[in-house]
Scaffold this motif. Structure first.
Motif, PDB file in Angstrom:
ATOM      1  N   PRO A   6       1.010 -28.116  27.728  1.00  0.00           N
ATOM      2  CA  PRO A   6      -0.113 -27.468  27.057  1.00  0.00           C
ATOM      3  C   PRO A   6      -0.597 -26.243  27.834  1.00  0.00           C
ATOM      4  O   PRO A   6      -0.302 -26.088  29.005  1.00  0.00           O
ATOM      5  N   ALA A  11      -4.056 -26.435  24.443  1.00  0.00           N
ATOM      6  CA  ALA A  11      -3.302 -26.213  23.207  1.00  0.00           C
ATOM      7  C   ALA A  11      -1.821 -26.490  23.429  1.00  0.00           C
ATOM      8  O   ALA A  11      -1.276 -26.199  24.488  1.00  0.00           O
ATOM      9  N   LYS A  13       1.905 -25.646  23.047  1.00  0.00           N
ATOM     10  CA  LYS A  13       2.730 -24.451  22.863  1.00  0.00           C
ATOM     11  C   LYS A  13       4.151 -24.802  23.251  1.00  0.00           C
ATOM     12  O   LYS A  13       4.349 -25.600  24.156  1.00  0.00           O
ATOM     13  N   ASP A  15       4.360 -22.996  19.279  1.00  0.00           N
ATOM     14  CA  ASP A  15       3.889 -23.461  17.974  1.00  0.00           C
ATOM     15  C   ASP A  15       4.992 -24.199  17.222  1.00  0.00           C
ATOM     16  O   ASP A  15       4.733 -25.171  16.540  1.00  0.00           O
TER      17      ASP A  15
END
Length: 92
Positions: A6, A11, A13, A15
């Motif tokens: 992350p 987040a 990644k 995507d």
């Protein structure tokens, strides 16, 4: 080499994943021969092309909606950690 998430904010990644290993491509230094190349420079055109096709078919989609759609339709890869694949393999 891909640096999986992350991110510092947590987040996941990348995507999503796209083909980018051993892609046959024109040698930019000669424009006369082909060679196999790997990396983001090889995978990014797949995602850009998919996004362009999706937007052409649905011109009212915003960039965020295009991204959301591509991620939603991606195919999760069972043998790859979530932080190394994001939503999965590009599927359009």
């Amino acid at each position: 080499m891909l640096q999986p998430g992350p991110t510092a904010t947590g987040a996941i990644k990348p995507d999503l994943l796209a083909p980018g290993l051993e892609i046959l491509s024109l040698d930019a230094s000669t424009n006369k021969r082909y060679l196999r190349q790997s990396g983001t420079s090889m995978s990014a055109p797949f995602v850009a092309g998919a996004a362009a096709c999706l937007h052409a078919a649905n011109p009212k989609l915003t960039p965020a909606q295009v991204k959301e759609y591509l991620m939603h339709k991606a195919i999760p890869q069972t043998k790859i950690d979530k932080n190394a694949q994001g939503a999965g393999l590009l599927n359009i």
